[in-house]
Design a protein around this motif. Structure first.
Motif, PDB file in Angstrom:
ATOM      1  N   TYR A 261      92.579  63.754  39.345  1.00 25.44           N
ATOM      2  CA  TYR A 261      92.898  62.591  40.189  1.00 25.44           C
ATOM      3  C   TYR A 261      93.248  62.974  41.635  1.00 25.44           C
ATOM      4  O   TYR A 261      92.679  62.438  42.589  1.00 25.44           O
ATOM      5  CB  TYR A 261      94.073  61.865  39.513  1.00 25.44           C
ATOM      6  N   SER A 279      90.485  55.587  41.311  1.00 31.14           N
ATOM      7  CA  SER A 279      91.463  54.970  42.213  1.00 31.14           C
ATOM      8  C   SER A 279      92.454  54.122  41.416  1.00 31.14           C
ATOM      9  O   SER A 279      92.106  53.525  40.401  1.00 31.14           O
ATOM     10  CB  SER A 279      90.743  54.089  43.233  1.00 31.14           C
ATOM     11  N   ALA A 280      93.664  54.043  41.945  1.00 29.58           N
ATOM     12  CA  ALA A 280      94.713  53.231  41.317  1.00 29.58           C
ATOM     13  C   ALA A 280      94.682  51.785  41.805  1.00 29.58           C
ATOM     14  O   ALA A 280      95.453  50.957  41.310  1.00 29.58           O
ATOM     15  CB  ALA A 280      96.074  53.850  41.634  1.00 29.58           C
ATOM     16  N   LYS A 283      95.571  48.543  39.788  1.00 24.99           N
ATOM     17  CA  LYS A 283      95.773  48.898  38.369  1.00 24.99           C
ATOM     18  C   LYS A 283      97.236  49.168  38.031  1.00 24.99           C
ATOM     19  O   LYS A 283      98.014  49.572  38.900  1.00 24.99           O
ATOM     20  CB  LYS A 283      94.965  50.162  38.030  1.00 24.99           C
ATOM     21  N   VAL A 285      99.458  51.718  36.600  1.00 23.11           N
ATOM     22  CA  VAL A 285      99.282  53.171  36.503  1.00 23.11           C
ATOM     23  C   VAL A 285     100.448  53.777  35.725  1.00 23.11           C
ATOM     24  O   VAL A 285     101.610  53.414  35.954  1.00 23.11           O
ATOM     25  CB  VAL A 285      99.244  53.795  37.926  1.00 23.11           C
ATOM     26  N   CYS A 297     101.270  62.205  42.038  1.00 22.65           N
ATOM     27  CA  CYS A 297     100.426  61.115  41.512  1.00 22.65           C
ATOM     28  C   CYS A 297     101.051  59.760  41.855  1.00 22.65           C
ATOM     29  O   CYS A 297     100.347  58.816  42.219  1.00 22.65           O
ATOM     30  CB  CYS A 297     100.277  61.223  39.997  1.00 22.65           C
ATOM     31  N   ALA A 301      99.212  56.962  44.041  1.00 18.38           N
ATOM     32  CA  ALA A 301      98.918  55.634  43.467  1.00 18.38           C
ATOM     33  C   ALA A 301      99.485  54.520  44.356  1.00 18.38           C
ATOM     34  O   ALA A 301      98.826  53.492  44.570  1.00 18.38           O
ATOM     35  CB  ALA A 301      99.502  55.547  42.057  1.00 18.38           C
ATOM     36  N   ALA A 306      98.280  50.505  43.870  1.00 17.73           N
ATOM     37  CA  ALA A 306      98.477  50.238  42.436  1.00 17.73           C
ATOM     38  C   ALA A 306      99.251  48.936  42.232  1.00 17.73           C
ATOM     39  O   ALA A 306     100.103  48.571  43.049  1.00 17.73           O
ATOM     40  CB  ALA A 306      99.245  51.396  41.810  1.00 17.73           C
ATOM     41  N   VAL A 309     103.504  51.230  39.016  1.00 20.94           N
ATOM     42  CA  VAL A 309     103.466  52.672  38.713  1.00 20.94           C
ATOM     43  C   VAL A 309     104.668  53.005  37.833  1.00 20.94           C
ATOM     44  O   VAL A 309     105.819  52.701  38.196  1.00 20.94           O
ATOM     45  CB  VAL A 309     103.532  53.539  39.994  1.00 20.94           C
ATOM     46  N   LEU A 393      95.239  53.033  34.360  1.00 24.80           N
ATOM     47  CA  LEU A 393      94.934  54.387  34.824  1.00 24.80           C
ATOM     48  C   LEU A 393      96.097  55.267  34.370  1.00 24.80           C
ATOM     49  O   LEU A 393      97.265  54.927  34.612  1.00 24.80           O
ATOM     50  CB  LEU A 393      94.812  54.429  36.356  1.00 24.80           C
ATOM     51  N   THR A 395      97.540  59.269  34.357  1.00 25.27           N
ATOM     52  CA  THR A 395      97.334  60.658  34.797  1.00 25.27           C
ATOM     53  C   THR A 395      98.264  61.573  33.996  1.00 25.27           C
ATOM     54  O   THR A 395      99.431  61.245  33.768  1.00 25.27           O
ATOM     55  CB  THR A 395      97.569  60.844  36.315  1.00 25.27           C
TER      56      THR A 395
END
Ligand SMILES: Cc1cc2nc3c(=O)[nH]c(=O)nc-3n(C[C@H](O)[C@H](O)[C@H](O)COP(=O)(O)OP(=O)(O)OC[C@H]3O[C@@H](n4cnc5c(N)ncnc54)[C@H](O)[C@@H]3O)c2cc1C
Ligand code: SF4
Length: 486
Positions: A261, A279-280, A283, A285, A297, A301, A306, A309, A393, A395
Motif C-alpha cells: 500500500y 486507494s483509501a 473507504k 479502512v 498507513c 489513508a 478515507a 480509519v 480496505l 492493510t
C-alpha cells in the motif's frame, strides 16, 4: 556547557506542527517550516553537559550531543554540523524520523522533560544544507579495491559512503527504481520529504559512489558473478518479508500488506502515478498493527480521503508514564500520539482478527475481531466479545519476518542464518562467506534508521579491515548491541 541555568529557566519546546485541517490536504512534512529557528538555541541551552552524558549511550551512533548542543547554543552552526557529521552520515534522516532513544536516556529526563535533542539535530543539518556547508568529500587517493553494496536503505548508504571516503570503489545495487530503501518507498512524504534523500545521493555521486537501480542481486546478477567482480560485498538488503495474517478470508480483494500500500502512495508523490491503484478514498479502512508502519498507513489513508480509519493492536494500550520495569534511561514502550493519530481515526487495543467477510464479488467488507487478554503469560480470547467492523480496505502492518529469500540471495551466497532467521555475522559484521558482510535490518532484523546507519558505519570498518588489513573508520556498535534502546 551551553547555558549553566538553561535547564532551570527554559521549558522544553518542540517543533510546531501545521493545523490538521491544512496538512491532511497535502503530503508535505507536517511541521511548520522555520518554527524551530527562533527557539532552538535556547532549547540547546537546556543541555547540562553532563559528566556522564547518558544521551551518548542512548544513541546507537554515539552522537556527540552535548558538544553540538553547545555550538548550537552559541550559534556556531558550522562547527555544530561538523560535530554532528563526525558520528552520523545522514542526520537529516534521523533528525526527522528517529524515535530519539537519546532523549529517553537524557539525564534531564529524570525529573524534567528532556532536552529536545532531535529538534536541535534537524536544525543543525537543515542550516548546514542551506549554508552550502554539506559538500562532497571525495577520497584523496583510491585503494584499487572494489565493493558491491546490495540494497540502498540507510544501512547500505552509510556503508557505501564510509567505504567510498576510505578510497574504495563502491557500487550500490538496488532492485527498486529509486535509491533509498524504506526511506524512499516505506516512509511517507509527510514524515520526510524525499528531496532530503535526493540531495544526499547527489553528494554521494560527487564523492564517487556508483548507483545501479532496477538490479536485483540473485535474480539479475547472481551471487557468484558479483563475488568475482568485487573484492568485497556488503549485504544491506533489509528485512522486507512482511508478516502475514493467515485467517479465513485473507484471500479477499482489498487486503494488502502495508508495503504493498505505502510504496504506491509514495510513487504518486514521485509523479510516477496520478492516483494509487490501492486507494483509501471513500473507504472504511482498517490497519492491523499498532507500530510505526501502521501509523504511516493511517496518515496515508487520511490524506487519500478515507471514510473512516481504525487501527488494531493485539497488545494492551501502553501506559503514559515509565513503569518500574522500564526505568530511566531505557527506551520505554509508552502510549504515543503520532502526527497521523492527531489527524483522526480510532485505535482499538487488545483485539485480535478472527476472519474477514466479503461481498459476492470477493471484495472485503467486514473484519471480525475478538477481545484478548493475557492470562498466565498467554494471550487468550475473551468469549462473548466478538464483533465486526466495516473494512473495505485492510492493510497488514504486523512487522517483518526477515530478509527476502525468494530472489535466491541467501541460497546463492550460501549464507548462514541465525536463530531469528536473520543473516548471521561475526563481530566484524562478516558472514560465513569470505569477503561478504551484512549490515542493517538484514542482519539485525526489523529495526530503526539510527541502528541501520550505525550498522552501515560499523560494517564499513569490517570491510575496510578485510581489504586493507587495518582501518581508521569508526565502528559505533557491535552486531549484538541492543543495550538501553530499542
Ligand atoms: C513503513 C515503515 C515506516 C518506518 N518508519 C520508521 C521511522 O519513522 N523511524 C525509524 O527509525 N525507522 C522506521 N522504520 C524502520 C526503518 O525504515 C528500517 O529499520 C530501515 O530502513 C532499515 O534500513 P536497511 O538499510 O537495513 O534496509 P531497507 O531500508 O529495508 O533497505 C533495503 C533495500 O535493499 C533492497 N534489496 C533487497 N534485496 C535486494 C537484492 N537482492 N538486490 C538489490 N536490492 C535489494 C530493497 O529494495 C531495499 O531498497 C520504518 C519501516 C517501515 C516499513
Ligand atoms: S544527557 Fe541530556 S542534559 Fe546530559 S549531556 Fe546529554 S543531552 Fe545534555
Amino acid at each position: 556547557m551551553a547555558d549553566p541555568k538553561g535547564f532551570l529557566t527554559t521549558d522544553r519546546e518542540v517543533a510546531k506542527t501545521r493545523p490538521v485541517t491544512e496538512r491532511v490536504k497535502d503530503w508535505n512534512e507536517v511541521y511548520v517550516p522555520g518554527s524551530l529557528l527562533p527557539i532552538i538555541s535556547k532549547q540547546a541551552g537546556r543541555c547540562m553537559d553532563c559528566g556522564i552524558p547518558f544521551c551518548h549511550n542512548g544513541c546507537p551512533l554515539g552522537n556527540l550531543i552535548p558538544e553540538w548542543n553547545d555550538y548550537a547554543y552559541r550559534g556556531d552552526w558550522r562547527e555544530a554540523s561538523e560535530r554532528l557529521h563526525a558520528t552520523n552520515n545522514f542526520p537529516e534522516f534521523t533528525g526527522r524520523l528517529c524515535p530519539a532513544p537519546c532523549e529517553s536516556a537524557c539525564v534531564l529526563g529524570i525529573n524534567q522533560p528532556p532536552v529536545t535533542i532531535k529538534n536541535v539535530e534537524v536544525t543543525i543539518i537543515d542550516k548546514a544544507w542551506d549554508a552550502g556547508d554539506v559538500t562532497p568529500q571525495p577520497p584523496e587517493r583510491l585503494s584499487g579495491k572494489t565493493v558491491a553494496v546490495i540494497g540502498s536503505g540507510p544501512a547500505g548508504l552509510a556503508a557505501a559512503q564510509q567505504l567510498t571516503r576510505a578510497g574504495h570503489t563502491v557500487a550500490v545495487y538496488e532492485r527498486a527504481d529509486r535509491i533509498g530503501g524504506l526511506l524512499r518507498y516505506g516512509i511517507p512524504e509527510f514524515k520526510m520529504e524525499k528531496r532530503h534523500i535526493n540531495r544526499r545521493i547527489e553528494q554521494m555521486r560527487a564523492e564517487g559512489t556508483k548507483f545501479r537501480t532496477e538490479t536485483e542481486i540473485g535474480r539479475d546478477i547472481d551471487a557468484a558473478k558479483l563475488r568475482k567482480r568485487y573484492d568485497a560485498v556488503v549485504i544491506a538488503a533489509g528485512a522486507t518479508t512482511s508478516r502475514d495474517l493467515p485467517v479465513p478470508g485473507r484471500e479477499l480483494n482489498g487486503i494488502h500488506f502495508a508495503m504493498e500500500y505505502l510504496p504506491l502512495a509514495n510513487k504518486v508523490q514521485e509523479g510516477d502515478l496520478t492516483t494509487s491503484p490501492i486507494s483509501a478514498a471513500g473507504k472504511h479502512v482498517v490497519v492491523i498493527g499498532g507500530g510505526d508502519t501502521g501509523a504511516d498507513c493511517v496518515g496515508t489513508a487520511h490524506r487519500q480521503g478515507a471514510a473512516s480509519v481504525t487501527q488494531l493492536e493485539i497488545m494492551p494500550k501502553p501506559g503514559e508514564e515509565r513503569t518500574a520495569g522500564q526505568p530511566w534511561p531505557t527506551f520505554p514502550m509508552l502510549y504515543k500520539v503520532t502526527s497521523a493519530h492527531e489527524e483522526g481515526g480510532e485505535r482499538l487495543y487488545s483485539v485480535s482478527t478472527t476472519h474477514f467477510e466479503g461481498d459476492e464479488d470477493g471484495n472485503v467488507q467486514w473484519l471480525h475481531l475478538i477481545e484478548v487478554e493475557f492470562k498466565d503469560g498467554k494471550l487468550e480470547q475473551k468469549p462473548g466479545t466478538e464483533r465486526k467492523i466495516p473494512a473495505q480496505l485492510v492493510t497488514l502492518a504486523m512487522g517483518f519476518t526477515g530478509t527476502d529469500q525468494k530472489n535466491g540471495l541467501v541460497e546463492q551466497f550460501g549464507l548462514e542464518l541465525d536463530e531469528r532467521g536473520n543473516i548471521a555475522r561475526d563481530a566484524d559484521f562478516a558472514t560465513n562467506v569470505p569477503g561478504v558482510f551484512v549490515a542493517g535490518d538484514a542482519g539485525r532484523g526489523q529495526s530503526l534508521i539510527v541502528w541501520a546507519i550505525a550498522e552501515g558505519r560499523s560494517a564499513a570498518r569490517g570491510v575496510d579491515r578485510y581489504l586493507a588489513g587495518t582501518s581508521e573508520l569508526p565502528a559505533p556498535i557491535r552486531p549484538t548491541d541492543r543495550a538501553l534502546t530499542v
